[in-house]
Design a protein around this motif. Structure first.
Motif, PDB file in Angstrom:
ATOM      1  N   LEU A 160      39.470 -26.919  47.102  1.00 51.78           N
ATOM      2  CA  LEU A 160      38.466 -26.063  46.470  1.00 51.78           C
ATOM      3  C   LEU A 160      38.869 -24.604  46.657  1.00 51.78           C
ATOM      4  N   GLN A 161      39.290 -23.969  45.574  1.00 49.99           N
ATOM      5  CA  GLN A 161      39.734 -22.580  45.603  1.00 49.99           C
ATOM      6  C   GLN A 161      38.712 -21.707  44.891  1.00 49.99           C
TER       7      GLN A 161
ATOM      8  N   THR B 132      37.750 -23.676  41.492  1.00 51.20           N
ATOM      9  CA  THR B 132      38.636 -24.734  41.010  1.00 51.20           C
ATOM     10  C   THR B 132      38.707 -25.823  42.067  1.00 51.20           C
ATOM     11  N   TYR B 133      38.357 -27.035  41.665  1.00 49.61           N
ATOM     12  CA  TYR B 133      38.342 -28.149  42.604  1.00 49.61           C
ATOM     13  C   TYR B 133      39.233 -29.270  42.088  1.00 49.61           C
TER      14      TYR B 133
ATOM     15  N   GLY C 114      49.018  -3.913  43.690  1.00 50.37           N
ATOM     16  CA  GLY C 114      49.285  -4.320  45.062  1.00 50.37           C
ATOM     17  C   GLY C 114      48.635  -5.647  45.391  1.00 50.37           C
ATOM     18  N   ASN C 115      49.256  -6.385  46.303  1.00 49.39           N
ATOM     19  CA  ASN C 115      48.722  -7.692  46.698  1.00 49.39           C
ATOM     20  C   ASN C 115      49.041  -7.940  48.167  1.00 49.39           C
ATOM     21  N   TYR C 116      48.081  -8.490  48.896  1.00 54.90           N
ATOM     22  CA  TYR C 116      48.285  -8.849  50.291  1.00 54.90           C
ATOM     23  C   TYR C 116      47.929 -10.324  50.473  1.00 54.90           C
ATOM     24  N   TYR C 117      48.933 -11.118  50.830  1.00 56.23           N
ATOM     25  CA  TYR C 117      48.751 -12.554  51.085  1.00 56.23           C
ATOM     26  C   TYR C 117      48.592 -12.699  52.595  1.00 56.23           C
ATOM     27  N   TYR C 118      47.346 -12.798  53.064  1.00 56.67           N
ATOM     28  CA  TYR C 118      47.085 -12.622  54.489  1.00 56.67           C
ATOM     29  C   TYR C 118      46.829 -13.908  55.269  1.00 56.67           C
ATOM     30  N   ASP C 119      46.547 -15.018  54.595  1.00 57.06           N
ATOM     31  CA  ASP C 119      46.270 -16.262  55.316  1.00 57.06           C
ATOM     32  C   ASP C 119      46.810 -17.449  54.523  1.00 57.06           C
TER      33      ASP C 119
ATOM     34  N   THR D 235      40.952 -14.095  46.496  1.00 57.92           N
ATOM     35  CA  THR D 235      40.920 -15.546  46.323  1.00 57.92           C
ATOM     36  C   THR D 235      41.116 -16.204  47.680  1.00 57.92           C
ATOM     37  N   ARG D 236      40.465 -17.351  47.880  1.00 56.01           N
ATOM     38  CA  ARG D 236      40.519 -18.028  49.171  1.00 56.01           C
ATOM     39  C   ARG D 236      40.100 -19.478  49.010  1.00 56.01           C
TER      40      ARG D 236
END
Length: 815
Positions: free
Chosen positions: A565-566, A623-624, A499-504, A558-559
């Motif tokens: 910059l992740q 990761t930048y 499952g995955n939720y892409y919230y922002d 992840t954000r």
């Protein structure tokens, strides 16, 4: 009470100002009665103005007063009209073709054309003119139209007229869009654009793809349009090395606004060089560009379209000249579809001495807010500088009404009734989907045939999944995917739920997880595709991939922490065990070959590579991307390709004793990579360099090793990270490593000069890889080849130190 009165007075004055606006409109034609498309209409000695449409019609709104309106078009003599504006008026204009004479020029038989000397002076001043404007702001209006001029009746079994909403001749407008923006620029390459309004025909909630920076093409640069229509850039007619690529002919001279203008034809010295054809207009004494009317063709090396015409008109702003009207027109044909269209940009109200706030240039090149596409028809009537043509008016009305109808549940249900119709052939070949667009719910079943494969561990097997997705506004969504896998030889059933939720979307933020059990490749970067292994195993008795079983629970998030910059965090718990071959079935028995065991280090005996063990680990990565540029929209943040490298730092910890975990290690790595570094006519370069080390390796089992993307098959999907001749498993490490990959694409620099090959638009490339670790101290490989779009063929060599290991052809497919 005083404030209320002041507010009423202000509103009254505003309405009065609006009421005192008048329109000057009409049609611009040539002396033969034909419309002059995209002619400029500007208030003389200002950058307030507009452009005619493709039919020569124009409209400009002005306050009451006296004006001199200038009408210009490339190749026509400028006309100035005095207007005393106190009411809306119609002013049709006839533009006479510009008479360029050579009265003041003497050309001797064998002498060099005078155009060469003019161009030399323009080249000498090129850099000065390129850098003289340090910053500016302006208003930008862009209209884009893409039309289908012809199409086959059916494509992939579907009725083109119905699918694309075309007329009976299979013609029509595919894309119609307008936008108004405020554009800011600061040298050398800082841009920021804020879209004020946007309209897309038939897509009431969509945003225009238009960007002002895409249309500004600066002929004072040496190379233009790099990595856009071609892997190479195109040489400007006034580039530093232009005389090597162009011949020039002085067509004539004329006076405009008191300036002497030289009209110069630019002619390629060689038919297939990446150069322009057409005309460039140079102002005498200052040697600035006044107009351009140039084009590119297939001979220039452009892809996807056949011709591209670039027309620019410049207007004097203070002591320099700035582009005020830019027009791109294109045409092409792909798979029987004939395309044509244009993008026109009107740049007005320049400020060459702007005062920018400190955060104006922060990487955001385009900002689009929620209100941008909410403007009504009255707004566009008052703020559209270029009148719509009749077919564009009809297209808006038709597609906007259809779009509203398409939003209704009745329409969407009727549409889905056809799309959701079950067909066994669809399920077998393409997969089957059950969609509910009104509620934004989507259910998709994998294609059955693509889910079937063979390997010597499971025999014939099937890995089948179903994906459910729920979409929300502004691209937020969640998805759930159950998956089952069954091997008919080892009779093992495994399954998982993900499952995955892409919230922002604005922070590129998501979280998710999975649990279950499954069969995985010993190399976590993968080895060979299931189809590739099936073919090799059944036809050639070669079973390259090796597998193990894992029961697992994984969580991740992840954000974006800052622009470019992740950050990612994950935790994994698993129980792993080895597997053995269950079958030796094959279609053809190779007499000199036998299947190897499922242990890559013991090919002749099924010896367990590692004991059954439990593991609990956590991974953190950053990761930048240096100098990352991006577009901000209500539905997300969209990165553009960076001109600088991407740096990744990763740390992974294997915990001993936590939840019964049997592992104990610490691993860290750093990678630096960049794609498509433009090198002008020499093409582009891509590279990846990485190094890592197990800081602690007290308990590390083979699946936890650092693995490398190897390849030993002739046909494979391309990836810069992939070694093309390295074994999949032999050189994985639990200590330290250094790897490097580099590839340079010459983009046809050499093959373009070969008459029989240049039409194929082939691109030559060279590349190599290097690996050093305790298991493989000095591995290197070199290769060279040619490619065209998604297919590439290469030949290379691999060495272990000075010893050659192997050589051979490689065929890669896909982007």
């Amino acid at each position: 009470m005083t404030r209320l009165c002041a507010l009423i007075l202000l509103c009254s004055l505003t309405q009065l100002a609006i009421a005192q606006q008048y329109t000057v409109s009409g049609t611009i034609k040539d002396t033969g009665g034909q419309p002059v498309p995209f002619a400029s209409v500007y208030i003389k000695n200002t950058t307030t103005g507009t452009s005619a449409n493709v039919d020569g019609k124009y409209a400009i709104k002005l306050q009451k007063g006296d004006y001199i309106i200038s009408y210009r078009a490339v190749g026509y003599k400028q006309q100035d009209y005095k207007v005393k504006l106190s009411e809306t008026i119609n002013n049709d204009v006839i533009l006479a073709s510009e008479s360029y004479t050579l009265e003041n020029v003497t050309i001797k038989g064998n002498a060099e054309d005078p155009a060469f000397e003019i161009i030399r002076k323009a080249i000498k001043q090129r850099k000065i003119h390129l850098e003289e404007v340090k910053a500016f702001t302006c208003d930008v209006y862009i209209k884009g139209v893409q039309k289908l001029k012809g199409a086959p009746k059916k494509f992939m079994g579907r009725d083109i007229q119905k699918v694309m909403e075309l007329d009976s001749n299979r013609q029509g407008i595919l894309y119609l869009s307008e936008s108004n923006s405020k554009f800011s620029f600061r040298r050398p390459n800082d841009v920021h654009e804020e879209m004020i309004s946007s309209k897309v025909a038939g897509r009431n909630n969509a945003f225009s793809f238009n960007k002002a920076s895409d249309l500004i093409i600066n002929f004072y640069d040496n190379y233009l349009l790099e990595n856009k229509l071609s892997a190479r850039g195109f040489i400007s007619p006034i580039a530093d090395n232009a005389l090597f690529y162009y011949k020039y002919k002085l067509v004539g001279e004329s006076k405009e606004n008191g300036e002497l203008i030289h009209k110069i034809q630019v002619i390629p010295r060689r038919e297939n060089d990446p150069v322009f054809r057409g005309y460039i207009y140079i102002i005498d004494e200052s040697w600035r560009i006044y107009n351009t009317d140039v084009y590119l063709t297939e001979k220039s090396g452009i892809n996807f379209i056949d011709t591209l015409n670039i027309n620019q008109q410049f207007t004097k702003v203070k002591d320099t000249y700035m582009p005020t009207n830019i027009n791109f027109q294109f045409a092409g044909s792909v798979l029987g579809f004939k395309l044509a269209g244009y993008f026109v940009g009107v740049y007005s109200n320049y400020d060459l001495d702007p005062k920018f706030p400190k955060d104006r240039f922060n990487g955001e090149i385009l900002k689009i807010t929620k209100s941008v596409n909410k403007k009504d028809s009255l707004y566009w009537i008052n703020n559209r500088p270029i009148p719509l043509t009749p077919d564009e008016q009809v297209n808006y009305i038709k597609k906007d009404s259809i779009a509203k109808r398409k939003e209704s549940k009745v329409y969407l249900d009727s549409l889905e009734k056809e799309n959701n119709e079950f067909k066994i052939t669809k399920l077998l070949l393409r997969g089957y989907s059950q969609n509910d667009r009104y509620h934004k719910q989507y259910l998709s079943f994998d294609p059955v045939l693509k889910s079937i494969f063979y390997n010597t561990v499971e025999g014939f097997a099937i890995k089948y999944g179903v994906t459910y997705r729920q979409d929300f506004e502004n691209r937020r969504s969640y998805s759930i995917r159950p998956e089952l896998r069954y091997g008919f030889a080892n009779k093992k059933l495994t399954g998982s739920l993900t499952g995955n939720y892409y919230y922002d979307p604005l922070k590129r933020a998501s979280f998710g997880g999975s649990f279950g059990n499954g069969i995985f490749d010993l190399n976590n970067l993968g080895s060979m595709t299931p189809l590739g292994n099936t073919i090799n195993s059944l036809l050639y008795e070669k079973n390259f991939p090796k597998f193990y079983e894992k029961s697992f629970v994984s969580l991740y998030t992840t954000r974006e922490l800052a622009s470019g910059l992740q950050a990612s965090l994950s935790a994994d718990y698993s129980k792993s065990n080895t597997l053995t071959n269950s079958t030796d079935f094959k279609f053809f028995d190779a007499k000199d070959r036998e299947f190897t065991s499922n242990n890559p280090f013991s090919p002749n005996a099924e010896i367990p590579l590692f004991p059954t063990y439990k593991s609990f680990s956590a991974t953190a990565s950053l990761t930048y991307t240096i100098g990352q540029k991006y577009i901000t929209r209500p539905d997300g943040k969209f990165y553009t390709e960076s001109n600088f490298p991407k740096i990744t730092v990763l740390y992974k910890k294997g915990f001993n004793g936590v939840f019964g975990s049997d592992i104990d290690y610490d691993f860290a790595k750093v990678e630096i990579a960049q794609d498509r570094i433009g090198l002008g006519l020499w093409g582009y370069t891509s590279f990846l360099v990485g190094a890592g080390k197990f800081l602690n390796n007290d308990k590390v089992y083979y699946p936890e090793y650092k693995h490398f993307a190897g390849n030993i098959s002739t046909i494979f999907p391309p990836n810069l990270r992939k070694f093309q001749y390295l074994d999949f498993y032999q050189f994985s490490t639990n200590q330290q490593y250094f790897e490097a990959h580099v590839e340079h694409n010459f983009a046809g620099f050499f093959l373009n000069k070969v008459p029989l090959l240049r039409k194929a638009k082939l691109e030559e490339f060279i590349g190599g890889g290097y690996l050093s670790s305790p298991e493989k101290r000095n591995y290197k490989e070199f290769y060279f080849g040619i490619q065209r779009l998604v297919l590439r063929v290469s030949y290379g060599f691999a060495y272990d130190g000075p010893t050659k290991l192997t050589q051979g052809f490689r065929i890669a497919y896909g982007f």
